[in-house]
Scaffold this active site. Structure first.
Site, short mmCIF file in Angstrom:
data_model
loop_
_atom_site.label_atom_id
_atom_site.label_comp_id
_atom_site.label_asym_id
_atom_site.label_seq_id
_atom_site.Cartn_x
_atom_site.Cartn_y
_atom_site.Cartn_z
N LYS A 179 46.69 45.31 39.34
CA LYS A 179 47.01 45.10 40.75
C LYS A 179 46.33 43.80 41.20
CE LYS A 179 45.83 45.14 45.20
NZ LYS A 179 44.79 44.33 45.82
N GLY A 233 35.15 43.32 42.94
CA GLY A 233 35.32 43.01 44.36
C GLY A 233 34.07 43.37 45.14
N GLY A 238 34.09 48.97 46.56
CA GLY A 238 33.65 49.74 45.40
C GLY A 238 33.20 51.13 45.77
N GLU A 255 32.36 45.97 39.17
CA GLU A 255 31.50 44.78 39.32
C GLU A 255 31.65 44.33 40.76
OE1 GLU A 255 30.70 41.71 36.30
OE2 GLU A 255 31.43 40.33 37.85
N CYS A 289 30.77 35.86 42.51
CA CYS A 289 29.85 36.98 42.64
C CYS A 289 28.41 36.61 42.28
CB CYS A 289 30.31 38.16 41.79
SG CYS A 289 30.62 37.73 40.06
#
Length: 491
Positions: A179, A233, A238, A255, A289
């Site tokens: 996705k 994300g 999460g 993550e 990140c």
């Protein structure tokens, strides 16, 4: 090559069950450097996600994919070859839709083929265990695929973050549903064309759909037919995924966010450190990140560091990928520029000292795009939101320390624990401190060293599980123990 030329004829479809799938909902794709429309895409959603689940389950039941490891290895090798053949097109669309400058886009794309080949090797060499548990009894421990894997990819590095989850999932024998957010729809379509041309790949093993609303992603997470979710994300999303997946005890790999500290000791070689630390702030316009959002500097070198780092950030050349002299590209859109600027304004109001203000580009041709110049603040209050919350933009704060204990305490004063870096010429000091840093990845005299053969992941609220390295298989496999009594077979 003029990467900023509009390509409004592009229409991105979803790739499900080996077929191109459209939608009644059509949205536009933009180039964040110019805000020109570069194409349209078919918005997926719940219906598309469900079709992908059906296709993936069928592929696992009706083909040899699960049981034929030579097939899986061959497909991974063929995918690696295809990524290399299509390198130029992938770089071009990454620059155009994602806003990365060409050096960064090349870096991202060039990570993919090695990752795919690494996991092709894992497929060929991974083995279970045999144990003589007691006389007359043998136990076989075998890795088995979890089943259909949902891979939810962010927009900031959509190509490598797709491959980073896809490669171990395929190696494990899973069928995969990817996705992708709407901001990366044209990139997703380019990837899907590569997948579609892999002749040995059974239909339905890889499915790709674009979903800007998040409804399709929620369906994947909630469906009992998708036993594993791999998500990259925000920490907030999460947590929502973990709650939704809990009723089915799904395997989830997460993550999530980060607030990477860089500890700079008095004996640091600034000539070597400063260029790397600048990159840690400006790479992908700070939308990474492990962006170096916090520099923690020892008092003896703090004033010199502050002056020299400020000089570097002031002169960063912001611009589009089409300008080869650009050192930092745009953010993903104007809404994110506004969000980051508000965070900086709040920090200043809270007492942060401005060293380099940076901020939105409001003059000249770049004002049409989503450009934000680097910002550098010094803070003394570690509880400020700009220190504690992920900014996800080219904003860095500076804190001072005197002792090792203070440095470690400041670095660990965060809910996050993804990456950290330590800068010193004293190896014994670096090795003494590194295990005390609460982060999944700690770099000594470097930053952002990531590779397909070393595990990547976070501690605390930066996530669960690991990607890359042999541990990446753990999210996509379960161990099946088969115990037999060979003596009875001869009775």
């Amino acid at each position: 090559m003029n990467i900023d030329t509009p390509h409004t004829s592009r229409h991105a479809l979803n790739w499900v069950g080996g077929e191109w799938v459209g939608s009644d909902t059509i949205r536009g794709s933009i180039n964040p450097a110019t805000y020109e429309v570069i194409g349209t895409y078919a918005e997926g959603g719940v219906e598309t996600a469900e079709a992908a689940i059906v296709a993936a389950k069928r592929a696992m039941r009706a083909t040899d994919w699960v049981h034929d490891r030579k097939l899986r290895a061959r497909v991974l090798d063929n995918l690696a070859d295809a990524f290399e053949r299509n390198r130029g097109e992938l770089i071009k669309i990454l620059c155009t839709e994602n806003g990365k400058i060409q050096r960064e886009a090349s870096f991202e794309v060039d990570l993919c083929a090695p990752s795919l080949r690494y996991f092709a090797g894992i497929v060929r060499t991974d083995a279970g265990r045999v144990v003589d548990s007691k006389p007359g009894r043998i136990a076989l421990m075998m890795r088995q695929p979890m089943g259909v894997a949902g891979v939810i990819v962010p927009w900031n590095s959509p190509i490598i973050l797709t491959v980073r989850s896809l490669a171990p999932a395929l190696a494990a024998g899973c069928a995969v549903i990817i996705k992708v957010p709407g901001k990366s729809a044209q990139i997703a379509a380019t990837l899907s064309k590569i997948f579609a041309n892999i002749t040995d790949l059974p239909r339905g093993v890889i499915n790709v759909f674009t979903d800007e609303t998040g409804d399709g992603a929620k369906h994947l997470v909630a469906s009992p037919e998708v036993p594993v979710i791999s998500f990259t994300g925000s920490t907030a999303t999460g947590k929502a995924i973990a709650l939704s997946a809990a009723p089915h005890f799904k395997r989830i790999g997460l993550e999530l966010g980060g607030k990477t500290p860089s500890i700079i000791f008095n004996d640091t070689d600034l000539d070597l450190a400063l260029p790397v630390l600048q990159t840690s702030v400006t790479m992908f316009a700070g939308q990474f990140c492990v962006t170096g959002q916090r520099v923690i500097v020892q008092e003896g070198i703090a004033d010199e560091f502050r002056k020299r780092f400020a000089e570097r950030l002031r002169t960063v050349q912001v611009g589009p990928a089409s300008d080869l002299s650009s050192e930092m590209g745009p953010m993903i859109d104007r809404e994110n520029v506004e969000r980051v600027d508000k965070a900086v304004e709040r920090a200043i109001a809270d007492g942060a000292e401005v060293i380099v203000r940076g901020g939105p580009v409001t003059e000249g041709p770049l004002s049409k795009g989503a450009f934000f110049r680097p910002t550098f603040l010094e803070v003394t209050d570690p509880t400020m939101p700009v220190v504690q919350e992920e900014t996800f933009g080219p904003v860095v704060t500076m804190q001072r320390f005197t002792t090792e204990q203070q440095a470690v305490a400041l670095a660990n004063d965060s809910i996050y624990g993804l990456g950290a870096s330590i800068w010193t010429r004293d190896l014994s000091k670096a090795l003494r401190i590194a295990p005390r840093i609460e982060a999944g990845m700690v770099w000594i005299n470097e930053w952002g060293a990531l590779g397909e053969d070393t595990e990547e992941g976070g501690a605390k609220q930066s996530g669960l599980g690991r990607l890359n390295g042999v541990a990446a298989l753990d999210d996509f496999t379960e161990i099946r123990t088969i115990t037999l009594n060979p003596g009875l077979m001869n009775a």
